[in-house]
Structures are given as structure tokens and as C-alpha cells.
Design a protein around this motif. Structure first.
Motif, PDB file in Angstrom:
ATOM      1  N   LEU A  44       0.887  -1.187   0.092  1.00  0.00           N
ATOM      2  CA  LEU A  44      -0.011  -0.049   0.075  1.00  0.00           C
ATOM      3  C   LEU A  44       0.860   1.289  -0.063  1.00  0.00           C
ATOM      4  N   GLY A  45       1.857   1.247   0.807  1.00  0.00           N
ATOM      5  CA  GLY A  45       2.922   2.438   0.818  1.00  0.00           C
ATOM      6  C   GLY A  45       3.529   2.730  -0.457  1.00  0.00           C
ATOM      7  N   LEU A  46       3.948   1.478  -1.125  1.00  0.00           N
ATOM      8  CA  LEU A  46       4.597   1.513  -2.478  1.00  0.00           C
ATOM      9  C   LEU A  46       3.777   2.251  -3.537  1.00  0.00           C
ATOM     10  N   ASP A  51       2.231   6.649  -6.879  1.00  0.00           N
ATOM     11  CA  ASP A  51       1.230   7.586  -7.460  1.00  0.00           C
ATOM     12  C   ASP A  51       1.574   8.860  -7.190  1.00  0.00           C
ATOM     13  N   GLU A  52       1.990   9.100  -5.892  1.00  0.00           N
ATOM     14  CA  GLU A  52       2.156  10.587  -5.478  1.00  0.00           C
ATOM     15  C   GLU A  52       3.651  11.246  -6.047  1.00  0.00           C
ATOM     16  N   SER A  57      -0.314   6.170 -12.042  1.00  0.00           N
ATOM     17  CA  SER A  57      -1.300   5.217 -11.094  1.00  0.00           C
ATOM     18  C   SER A  57      -1.393   3.963 -11.848  1.00  0.00           C
ATOM     19  N   VAL A  58      -1.488   3.028 -10.956  1.00  0.00           N
ATOM     20  CA  VAL A  58      -1.293   1.642 -11.096  1.00  0.00           C
ATOM     21  C   VAL A  58      -2.714   1.113 -11.050  1.00  0.00           C
ATOM     22  N   PRO A  59      -3.422   0.571 -12.088  1.00  0.00           N
ATOM     23  CA  PRO A  59      -4.759   0.243 -12.094  1.00  0.00           C
ATOM     24  C   PRO A  59      -4.665  -1.296 -11.223  1.00  0.00           C
ATOM     25  N   LEU A  81       3.360   2.635 -18.324  1.00  0.00           N
ATOM     26  CA  LEU A  81       2.243   3.121 -17.907  1.00  0.00           C
ATOM     27  C   LEU A  81       2.297   4.843 -18.294  1.00  0.00           C
ATOM     28  N   PRO A  82       1.257   5.510 -18.606  1.00  0.00           N
ATOM     29  CA  PRO A  82       1.227   6.707 -18.710  1.00  0.00           C
ATOM     30  C   PRO A  82       1.198   7.489 -17.395  1.00  0.00           C
ATOM     31  N   ARG A  83       1.910   8.737 -17.393  1.00  0.00           N
ATOM     32  CA  ARG A  83       2.015   9.495 -16.167  1.00  0.00           C
ATOM     33  C   ARG A  83       0.682  10.202 -15.981  1.00  0.00           C
ATOM     34  N   THR A  84       0.336  10.354 -14.784  1.00  0.00           N
ATOM     35  CA  THR A  84      -0.941  11.090 -14.517  1.00  0.00           C
ATOM     36  C   THR A  84      -0.775  12.724 -14.505  1.00  0.00           C
ATOM     37  N   SER A  85      -1.527  13.124 -15.060  1.00  0.00           N
ATOM     38  CA  SER A  85      -1.599  14.932 -14.922  1.00  0.00           C
ATOM     39  C   SER A  85      -2.489  15.310 -13.606  1.00  0.00           C
ATOM     40  N   LYS A  86      -1.482  15.689 -12.705  1.00  0.00           N
ATOM     41  CA  LYS A  86      -2.251  16.231 -11.565  1.00  0.00           C
ATOM     42  C   LYS A  86      -2.126  17.640 -11.319  1.00  0.00           C
ATOM     43  N   ALA A  87      -3.366  18.205 -11.478  1.00  0.00           N
ATOM     44  CA  ALA A  87      -3.460  19.664 -11.083  1.00  0.00           C
ATOM     45  C   ALA A  87      -2.818  20.087  -9.916  1.00  0.00           C
TER      46      ALA A  87
END
Length: 88
Positions: A44-46, A51-52, A57-59, A81-87
Motif C-alpha cells: 500500500l505504501g509503495l 502515485d504521489e 497510477s497503477v490500475p 504506464l502513462p503519467r498522470t496529470s495532477k493539477a
């Protein structure tokens, strides 16, 4: 972020947050699941770190042993995997 950068970030995370001083011998091919380095709680920590800090984001359906077997397999999987776009 390429596989090499992801690998370095993952190794640093596991060494500092999970293994402590015992992480000096952690190699890219070390079987982290088989050796019990990653258990359900540290997983969970990993995933949170990935993600952060890596913006990936790992499905849920991709959280499988073959993807998390070693740092090498995990970094190769994450690099695809694609990188997420975080605002901000």
C-alpha cells in the motif's frame, strides 16, 4: 521518466522507507515478493509512493506478482504506464 529513473526512485524508497539499513544489498533483480520485502502493508505504501511521487497510477488489475516481482520488473512495467496529470 524512463526506466532507469524509476528504478532509482523505487530503490531509494524501499531502502529508506521499508528496509532501512538492510537495503544496501537491494539489487534490481532481488525477488522482493519472494523474499517478503514487500508485504500487503508495504505494498500500500509503495503504491501510494508510485502515485504521489512518480505520478503513475497503477490500475488495480495490474497489481499482480509478475509486475512486482523485482525492482527491474516493476520499473519496466511502470515505464510503460502513462503519467498522470495532477493539477497543482
Amino acid at each position: 521518466m524512463d526506466k532507469r529513473q524509476i528504478l532509482a526512485a523505487l530503490r531509494t524508497y524501499l531502502t529508506t522507507e521499508v528496509l532501512g539499513d538492510d537495503g544496501e544489498d537491494l539489487m534490481p533483480t532481488t525477488p522482493i515478493l519472494e523474499l517478503g520485502i514487500i508485504d500487503s502493508l508495504s505494498m500500500l505504501g509503495l503504491l501510494s509512493f508510485i502515485d504521489e511521487q512518480l505520478d503513475i497510477s497503477v490500475p488495480d488489475e495490474d497489481v499482480r506478482p509478475e509486475n512486482f516481482n523485482s525492482l527491474d520488473s516493476l520499473s519496466a512495467f511502470l515505464a510503460g504506464l502513462p503519467r498522470t496529470s495532477k493539477a497543482s
